[in-house]
Enzyme design. Structure first.
Site, PDB file in Angstrom:
ATOM      1  N   LYS A  74     -23.743 -34.568 -29.817  1.00 55.94           N
ATOM      2  CA  LYS A  74     -23.746 -34.758 -28.359  1.00 55.94           C
ATOM      3  C   LYS A  74     -23.416 -33.436 -27.670  1.00 55.94           C
ATOM      4  O   LYS A  74     -22.560 -32.677 -28.154  1.00 55.94           O
ATOM      5  CB  LYS A  74     -22.716 -35.834 -27.995  1.00 55.94           C
ATOM      6  CG  LYS A  74     -22.732 -36.251 -26.527  1.00 55.94           C
ATOM      7  CD  LYS A  74     -21.730 -37.374 -26.276  1.00 55.94           C
ATOM      8  CE  LYS A  74     -21.724 -37.883 -24.861  1.00 55.94           C
ATOM      9  NZ  LYS A  74     -20.781 -38.998 -24.658  1.00 55.94           N
ATOM     10  N   SER A 147     -22.734 -43.005 -22.483  1.00 58.60           N
ATOM     11  CA  SER A 147     -23.339 -41.724 -22.175  1.00 58.60           C
ATOM     12  C   SER A 147     -23.977 -41.020 -23.371  1.00 58.60           C
ATOM     13  O   SER A 147     -24.795 -40.119 -23.183  1.00 58.60           O
ATOM     14  CB  SER A 147     -22.285 -40.802 -21.551  1.00 58.60           C
ATOM     15  OG  SER A 147     -21.234 -40.552 -22.446  1.00 58.60           O
ATOM     16  N   SER A 171     -18.899 -45.026 -24.683  1.00 57.71           N
ATOM     17  CA  SER A 171     -20.096 -44.182 -24.749  1.00 57.71           C
ATOM     18  C   SER A 171     -20.737 -43.988 -26.119  1.00 57.71           C
ATOM     19  O   SER A 171     -21.837 -43.446 -26.191  1.00 57.71           O
ATOM     20  CB  SER A 171     -19.823 -42.827 -24.126  1.00 57.71           C
ATOM     21  OG  SER A 171     -19.989 -42.940 -22.737  1.00 57.71           O
TER      22      SER A 171
HETATM   23  N1  GLN Z   1     -19.846 -45.596 -18.921  1.00 55.74           N
HETATM   24  C1  GLN Z   1     -18.493 -45.171 -18.904  1.00 55.74           C
HETATM   25  C2  GLN Z   1     -18.256 -44.199 -17.785  1.00 55.74           C
HETATM   26  O1  GLN Z   1     -19.177 -43.833 -17.139  1.00 55.74           O
HETATM   27  C3  GLN Z   1     -18.073 -44.645 -20.232  1.00 55.74           C
HETATM   28  C4  GLN Z   1     -18.335 -43.228 -20.467  1.00 55.74           C
HETATM   29  C5  GLN Z   1     -17.819 -42.688 -21.772  1.00 55.74           C
HETATM   30  O2  GLN Z   1     -17.352 -43.423 -22.642  1.00 55.74           O
HETATM   31  N2  GLN Z   1     -17.915 -41.372 -21.899  1.00 55.74           N
HETATM   32  O3  GLN Z   1     -17.165 -43.803 -17.516  1.00 55.74           O
END
Ligand code: GLN
Length: 475
Positions: A74, A147, A171
């Protein structure tokens, strides 16, 4: 081949790292037109690295178990000499001078490239990247989840055999579920965060996405453990997570949390029911429990994570880190323009929200209350784990949604995190297992949440479940 078979074939020299790397590069080239999993591809460097590993193996050098295995990373995990953009204009051209600790620990594995994501980890659909969207390989009209969307889509499309992601509020879990592959968010502190660009530091954990549960266990064994460069990395002993994974779950007690199973779509309920039935069939006992404080989990998560990210992103000011605008009149103008140009709309929204909940007068009303909710949730989980070995829950409200439909409604995207933020707030490990496909052919998954530092139990349950449901990962 699963990861273990691949590693065995490599170590027995039945196949070379060059051959494996070439195969995944071919797969990537074919899949990328549809999927768009990468931000940066490092194919030439990967081939060179594979050649070096092959030479080392030929000369009889003792290598780590994952030596010569290609993987995706990532783009918020620092890689020396390779751009690490966090999918943000702010870091568009940033090349870290050092490797994240996880990259060092996977030193003999082969980085194929950096994967797409929501900017700085904020999003649930991989639609908040300054480099454009990644598509779900099961149907490119759907989002891959976020994400870590690029990592999950790339694994599902066989572009790499495993990938690293990060999980603050789901994410790695949400994209794995949307793309029909497995993932683990380890216990907070299990894996060093050194070199992971911070989003919400008290919840950020590096996670793994791969086709099979046993693949996750192998990689986690390699990357876990204390690191003096991250004071929140735990000193707990690191077991071999593959050990005992096939021992079955006879007599285990598993809880289903009412609040996490009543707010989901019929598709998710079917996946949960099927998983529960299979686990019962494997001789585990399942009981429903209630954790009332979970009603406030999503609100608490968005307050705490926004507070932390507003502080963490302050370093990107065009002086210490991040892009600097071309024309400005004075210092303040330079800060303003650099940050206005560098951050995307979601990052700006969270910076404003976070700054607001930390401001005098509102700190007590929002931030402190959210911390209190977090403590209640942690305590409720601790209580549940006195009686149960693990918790079974859905991962998403209803599987992948169509690209574009939630772009104008940030709270609709936030709601996607409902099922994943509880484990994050409490620092618990959670493994995702794909279960079935809905009528539209999109995958649905469940997660198994465990006690702190008890990834071994949830791997056992997940591996048993994986064997029982026999989910078809083909696209
Ligand atoms: N969708 C969540 C957010 O936008 C989780 C993001 C994550 O785990 N990095 O905060």
């Amino acid at each position: 081949m699963d990861l273990k078979e691949l590693c065995t074939a490599l170590s027995k020299k039945e196949i070379s790292a060059i051959e494996v790397t070439k195969q995944y590069i071919d797969n990537s080239v074919n899949a990328e037109k549809r999927v768009g999993a990468y931000i940066t591809q490092c194919f030439d460097a990967a081939l060179k690295k594979a050649e070096t590993i092959d030479k080392m193996r030929m000369s009889g050098e003792k290598l780590s178990p994952l030596a010569g295995v290609p993987y995706g990373v990532k783009d918020n995990i620092s890689t020396k000499g390779i751009k690490t953009t966090c999918a943000s204009k702010m870091l568009e051209n940033y090349v870290p001078p050092f490797d994240a600790e996880v990259i060092t620990r996977l030193g003999n594995s082969v980085i194929l490239g950096k994967t797409n994501m929501d900017e700085f980890g904020m999003g649930s659909g991989c639609e908040n990247s300054c480099f454009g969207n990644t598509r779900n390989p099961h149907n490119t009209k759907f989002v891959p989840g976020g994400s870590s969307g690029g990592s999950a889509a790339g694994v599902a499309a066989k572009e790499f055999p495993f990938a690293l992601g990060s999980d603050t509020g789901g994410s790695v879990r949400l994209p794995a579920a949307f793309c029909g592959v497995s993932a683990i968010r380890p216990t907070y502190g299990r894996v060093s965060r050194f070199g992971l660009v911070s989003f919400a530091s008290s919840m950020d954990q590096i996670g793994i996405i791969a086709p099979k549960i046993c693949d996750l266990a192998m990689v986690l064994t390699e990357i876990s453990g204390a690191d003096e460069k991250d004071s929140t990395s735990a000193k707990s002993e690191v077991p071999d997570f593959s050990d005992g994974i096939k021992d079955g779950i006879k007599g285990m007690k598993i809880a289903v949390i009412k609040e996490l199973s009543e707010s989901v779509s019929e598709d998710s309920v079917s996946a949960l029911r099927k998983a529960a039935a299979e686990l019962c069939g494997c001789c585990a006992g399942i009981e429903e429990i209630s954790i009332g404080s979970l009603e406030y989990a999503l609100a608490a998560y968005y307050i705490i994570s926004s507070a932390e990210v507003s502080s963490n992103l302050a370093r990107f000011d065009g002086v210490r880190f991040g892009r600097r605008c071309d024309n400005f009149s004075d210092l303040e103008d330079m800060y303003k323009k650099s940050r206005s140009e560098g951050f995307g709309i979601e990052a700006k929204r969270r910076i404003m929200l976070g700054t607001f909940v930390l401001s005098r007068g509102y700190y007590g009303r929002y931030y402190e209350k959210a911390l209190a909710v977090r403590r209640c949730i942690s305590a409720a989980f601790d209580d549940a784990f006195k009686k149960f070995d693990c918790i079974l829950a859905p991962v998403s409200i209803g599987g992948a949604y169509r690209a574009g439909i939630k772009c104008d409604d940030p709270t609709a995207v936030y709601k996607e995190d409902l099922l994943n933020v509880p484990a994050s707030l409490a620092g618990l490990p959670s493994v995702v297992v794909p279960i079935l496909k809905n009528k539209a052919g999109m995958p649905l998954a469940v997660q198994i949440i465990g006690r702190k530092f008890d990834e071994k139990t949830i791997f056992r349950v997940a591996d048993t479940l994986e064997g029982a449901v026999n989910f078809e990962q083909c696209l």
